[in-house]
Design an enzyme around this catalytic site. Structure first.
Site: not given
Ligand code: DX5
Ligand code: ZN
Length: 219
Positions: A31, A33, A178, A180
């Site tokens: 994934h 970001d 997506d 937490g």
């Molecule tokens: C936040 C991103 C997520 C995040 C997920 O803006 O879109 O993909 O990186 O990371 P965790 O799982 O640590 O919340």
């Molecule tokens: Zn994301």
């Protein structure tokens, strides 16, 4: 069984080794970001391009691009070059229904699956009209912009409503959540109707990626 899309946002050092470890751990997707510093405060545009380049060289695992950007078209063009499995943009980044429909069409014309994402405060009903045309809905379970946040429980109610709607209307699409998501809450996330769970720090902060991903997939 839920699919896991590992967000690489929180990976800071030893990135190549960690990408190898995620390849061995058989994450279902990487994934990516992408943040432009306009749609969200952070700007990850340079590092995410570097990481995607590296991942493409060492792995065939599908790439799941999450664009948190204002100029959607610009970044779609940038990431088409990596032949990702899917590109997801934010509904809130576009000004009109026309624009949303055009970008959906454009991504599909380039043989890439298209996802539409909504922020925690956006109602699912606002994107109902686009559902027949997309492959995935990404329901943000945190405010977009950074990793390591706490899942907002009310967002899982949106997943339940969306799951009910697509079932009632015979619409085939993936529901991705997506932000937490961890071992502690994956069961609740999956039972709300999620097909793909994006997990970042909940994987990349653990010692054994294979073990963590196995536990997450078994919910
Ligand atoms: C936040 C991103 C997520 C995040 C997920 O803006 O879109 O993909 O990186 O990371 P965790 O799982 O640590 O919340
Ligand atoms: Zn994301």
């Amino acid at each position: 069984m839920v699919e896991i899309s590992t967000s690489i946002l929180s990976i800071k050092e030893n990135a190549i080794q960690k990408f190898y470890d995620l390849e061995v751990a058989r994450t279902d997707y990487f994934h990516i970001d992408v943040m432009d510093g306009k749609f969200v405060k952070n700007d990850t545009s340079v590092i995410m391009k570097e990481y995607t380049n590296t991942i493409k060289q060492i792995s065939n695992i599908p790439i799941d691009v999450h664009l948190m950007v204002k100029d959607v078209r610009k970044y779609v063009d940038e990431y088409l070059a990596y032949m990702p499995d899917r590109i997801t943009f934010h509904y809130e980044a576009l000004e009109s229904i026309e624009e949303v429909k055009n970008i959906i069409q454009y991504i599909k014309e380039n043989n890439v699956k298209v996802g539409i994402s909504i922020k925690p405060d956006t109602k699912v009903e606002e994107i109902y009209d686009f559902l027949p045309y997309v492959h995935m809905v990404l329901v943000m379970t945190v405010e977009p912009g950074k990793g390591g946040q706490k899942l907002i429980p009310e967002t899982l109610e949106k997943v339940r409503i969306l799951r009910q709607y697509v079932t009632n209307n015979n619409i085939e699409l993936d529901i991705e959540a997506d932000g937490g998501i961890k071992l502690e809450n994956i069961r609740e996330v999956v039972s709300s109707g999620v097909d793909i769970a994006v997990v970042g720090s909940g994987i990349t902060n653990t010692k054994n990626y294979t073990q963590t991903i196995k536990k997450l997939k078994n919910g």
